[in-house]
Scaffold this motif. Structure first.
Motif, mmCIF file in Angstrom:
data_model
loop_
_atom_site.group_PDB
_atom_site.id
_atom_site.type_symbol
_atom_site.label_atom_id
_atom_site.label_comp_id
_atom_site.label_asym_id
_atom_site.label_seq_id
_atom_site.Cartn_x
_atom_site.Cartn_y
_atom_site.Cartn_z
ATOM 1 N N SER A 25 149.085 37.919 -69.712
ATOM 2 C CA SER A 25 149.628 36.567 -69.882
ATOM 3 C C SER A 25 148.700 35.684 -70.699
ATOM 4 O O SER A 25 147.480 35.820 -70.673
ATOM 5 N N LEU A 26 149.297 34.769 -71.457
ATOM 6 C CA LEU A 26 148.565 33.754 -72.201
ATOM 7 C C LEU A 26 149.446 32.495 -72.274
ATOM 8 O O LEU A 26 150.544 32.538 -72.841
ATOM 9 N N PRO A 27 148.984 31.420 -71.662
ATOM 10 C CA PRO A 27 147.701 31.242 -70.981
ATOM 11 C C PRO A 27 147.611 32.083 -69.716
ATOM 12 O O PRO A 27 148.641 32.502 -69.186
ATOM 13 N N PRO A 28 146.399 32.342 -69.233
ATOM 14 C CA PRO A 28 146.243 33.175 -68.040
ATOM 15 C C PRO A 28 147.080 32.647 -66.881
ATOM 16 O O PRO A 28 147.152 31.452 -66.627
ATOM 17 N N ALA A 29 147.712 33.597 -66.206
ATOM 18 C CA ALA A 29 148.585 33.220 -65.092
ATOM 19 C C ALA A 29 147.774 33.018 -63.812
ATOM 20 O O ALA A 29 146.687 33.576 -63.645
ATOM 21 N N LYS A 30 148.333 32.255 -62.918
ATOM 22 C CA LYS A 30 147.788 32.099 -61.577
ATOM 23 C C LYS A 30 148.523 33.087 -60.672
ATOM 24 O O LYS A 30 149.745 33.060 -60.561
ATOM 25 N N THR A 31 147.766 33.991 -60.034
ATOM 26 C CA THR A 31 148.352 35.052 -59.217
ATOM 27 C C THR A 31 148.055 34.809 -57.745
ATOM 28 O O THR A 31 146.899 34.552 -57.370
ATOM 29 N N THR A 32 149.101 34.909 -56.921
ATOM 30 C CA THR A 32 148.966 34.738 -55.468
ATOM 31 C C THR A 32 149.765 35.831 -54.764
ATOM 32 O O THR A 32 150.650 36.466 -55.370
ATOM 33 N N TRP A 33 149.439 36.051 -53.485
ATOM 34 C CA TRP A 33 150.177 37.016 -52.652
ATOM 35 C C TRP A 33 151.066 36.250 -51.695
ATOM 36 O O TRP A 33 150.665 35.272 -51.082
ATOM 37 N N ARG A 34 152.312 36.768 -51.545
ATOM 38 C CA ARG A 34 153.276 36.200 -50.599
ATOM 39 C C ARG A 34 153.923 37.339 -49.814
ATOM 40 O O ARG A 34 153.875 38.507 -50.232
ATOM 41 N N LYS A 90 157.318 38.641 -47.008
ATOM 42 C CA LYS A 90 158.685 38.499 -46.530
ATOM 43 C C LYS A 90 159.607 37.985 -47.637
ATOM 44 O O LYS A 90 159.162 37.515 -48.681
ATOM 45 N N ILE A 91 160.915 38.070 -47.338
ATOM 46 C CA ILE A 91 161.897 37.623 -48.314
ATOM 47 C C ILE A 91 161.765 36.133 -48.580
ATOM 48 O O ILE A 91 162.010 35.646 -49.689
ATOM 49 N N SER A 92 161.346 35.401 -47.578
ATOM 50 C CA SER A 92 161.158 33.950 -47.740
ATOM 51 C C SER A 92 159.945 33.609 -48.584
ATOM 52 O O SER A 92 159.720 32.438 -48.913
ATOM 53 N N GLN A 93 159.126 34.630 -48.898
ATOM 54 C CA GLN A 93 157.919 34.461 -49.735
ATOM 55 C C GLN A 93 156.978 33.408 -49.165
ATOM 56 O O GLN A 93 156.617 32.420 -49.804
ATOM 57 N N GLU A 94 156.588 33.659 -47.928
ATOM 58 C CA GLU A 94 155.586 32.797 -47.315
ATOM 59 C C GLU A 94 154.239 33.042 -48.007
ATOM 60 O O GLU A 94 153.835 34.187 -48.208
ATOM 61 N N GLU A 95 153.579 31.969 -48.365
ATOM 62 C CA GLU A 95 152.278 32.110 -49.029
ATOM 63 C C GLU A 95 151.244 32.574 -48.023
ATOM 64 O O GLU A 95 151.144 32.051 -46.914
ATOM 65 N N GLY A 140 157.170 45.395 -44.231
ATOM 66 C CA GLY A 140 158.122 44.631 -45.018
ATOM 67 C C GLY A 140 157.643 44.408 -46.442
ATOM 68 O O GLY A 140 156.636 44.980 -46.884
ATOM 69 N N PRO A 141 158.361 43.557 -47.162
ATOM 70 C CA PRO A 141 158.009 43.339 -48.578
ATOM 71 C C PRO A 141 156.880 42.324 -48.752
ATOM 72 O O PRO A 141 156.815 41.305 -48.043
ATOM 73 N N TYR A 142 156.026 42.605 -49.721
ATOM 74 C CA TYR A 142 154.971 41.692 -50.152
ATOM 75 C C TYR A 142 155.157 41.474 -51.656
ATOM 76 O O TYR A 142 155.606 42.370 -52.382
#
Length: 450
Positions: free
Chosen positions: A340-349, A351-356, A385-387
């Motif tokens: 990515s450019l500009p560099p992306a911000k990556t986080t982990w979430r 469940k389907i609700s994408q809890e941070e 479950g999904p991450y």
């Protein structure tokens, strides 16, 4: 020795018309002025009838003092009632040695004063010439760095003059000629400032000058620097362009186009005169693979524009989409994002609700270069479950889904035993089959298999 001195004095007296022992008074006046020469040879009672003024031994003017001076007598030469000679509108030809005398008695004594009239003119018409140089609208001259610059100055002055070039109060060159020239090879910004040509009349010490303000312009050889990053709002792109080291300040120009259905549409067209230019674009104006460009040039020197560009890239996280772990153990989920450019911000979430996911004792988040890891400590069935490895930059959001399967320890042990029995049965079958194949001739002829 004494004879040589005597000969020198006699020669000087002959050239000036002044006898040895007589007084020589010098009077300096400017061309065009009016001067009054005092007559020291007339007695104070004023009984002398006629006064003559001699110039270089010849008669210049005379007057009968008993007559009344009429207005029509106010000519180039005129003699006052006191016998003084007035010269109006001095000419260069009026230079010489003057003396007054009694025409009747022809008084010429050794005490009589001779007056040497010296005419000066100028300095005038001081002019300067700087090459090669160009002029700004206000008259200030400018030259380009590293060029060789020639300075010339001239002036009119009589009888002689001294010309001097001065820079910021420091003398650069001088001479007693009608013109004076000097040069600066490979001129630098330190040579920028005020240059003055000063002309001084060698006789009257009268001076005149002309000053020229000189600027040294330059532009860097390198290209401007471009970079981008996300703004305070993740939906905004911040573009920065800088080109330091240019004088005067350069013209910077950002431009970008939006390719909509094959039609180019300008979405960025911003210019400023400065060392740096920062602009902002919204996500709606951006797309993957888009190129934005910054041009820079010194508009006074009209030099070739230099540029830098940025090609925008959307994030693309990568990793293993399926992970299995035994309950009670630790597991690490990984993904990487480097395109990515500009560099992306990556986080982990999760469940389907994408809890941070909030880092702590249960979840340990780490980053090593382009790799982003999520360690789950003491995994339970609830962790199954999904991450989502979620990467976002101003262009868009992209996610990698990783599904975590959690198996219980009992099912894991049964699976191990079942796998062992299955492997054992398969091994016995393979051994019997191999033996039967090797003894197939005996079996076919009715012999004992044993």
């Amino acid at each position: 020795m004494g004879r040589s001195v005597s000969l020198f004095l006699l020669l000087a007296a002959h050239l000036t018309g002044v006898a040895i022992g007589q007084t020589l008074e010098k009077i300096v006046r400017t061309l065009g002025d009016t001067v009054s020469l005092p007559c020291h040879g007339i007695p104070s009672n004023g009984t002398l009838p006629v006064v003559q003024w001699l110039k270089d031994g010849g008669i210049a003017a005379s007057r009968n003092l008993s007559s009344v001076l009429s207005p029509s007598g106010n000519m180039h030469f005129s003699i006052s009632d006191q016998g003084n000679l007035t010269i109006t509108g001095l000419l260069l030809s009026d230079e010489g040695i003057y003396r007054c005398s009694d025409y009747v008695l022809n008084r010429t004594t050794e005490k009589q004063t001779h007056i040497q009239l010296l005419i000066v003119s100028g300095p005038t018409d001081v002019s300067t010439d700087v090459k090669p140089a160009a002029a700004l609208p206000n008259g200030t001259l400018f030259v380009q760095k590293d060029s060789t610059i020639s300075f010339n100055c001239s002036s009119e002055s009589y009888p002689s003059q001294v010309l001097s070039w001065v820079f910021q109060g420091s003398l650069l060159s001088s001479g007693n000629k009608s013109s004076l020239e000097f040069s600066i090879p490979s001129i630098q910004p330190t040579n920028q400032g005020m240059y003055s040509c000063i002309s001084q009349n060698a006789l009257s010490n009268q001076t005149a000058s002309k000053s020229t303000s000189l600027l040294v312009y330059y532009a860097p050889d390198r290209h401007p620097e471009c970079y981008c990053n996300a703004g305070n709002d993740s939906l905004q792109l911040l573009l920065h362009c800088s080109w330091p080291g240019s004088y005067p300040l350069p013209m910077l120009h950002w431009e970008a186009q939006l390719d909509a259905r094959g039609t180019k549409q300008s979405i960025l067209n911003v210019s400023v005169t400065a060392e740096s230019l920062e602009v902002t674009l919204n996500r709606s104006q951006l797309y993957n693979g888009q190129t934005v460009e910054c041009k820079a040039h010194n508009q006074v020197l009209n030099s070739e524009a230099k540029f830098c560009s940025i090609t925008l890239r959307a994030p693309f996280p990568q990793g293993d989409p399926m992970v299995t772990v035994v309950e009670g153990r630790n597991v690490t989920l990984t993904c990487s994002e480097s395109s990515s450019l500009p560099p992306a911000k990556t986080t982990w979430r999760r469940k389907i609700s994408q809890e941070e996911i909030v880092p702590g004792t249960k979840y340990v988040v780490s980053e090593l270069g382009p790799a982003f890891s999520l360690q789950i400590v003491n995994v339970t069935k609830e962790d199954e479950g999904p991450y989502f490895c979620r990467s976002e930059n101003p262009l868009m959001v992209q996610e990698l889904e990783v599904y975590l399967t959690v198996k219980s320890s009992e099912s894991y042990a049964g699976g191990v035993v079942g796998a062992f029995i299955a492997a054992l049965i398969i091994g016995i079958g393979i051994a019997i089959g191999t033996s039967a194949y090797r003894n197939r001739d005996r079996i076919c002829l009715g012999g004992d298999f044993g």
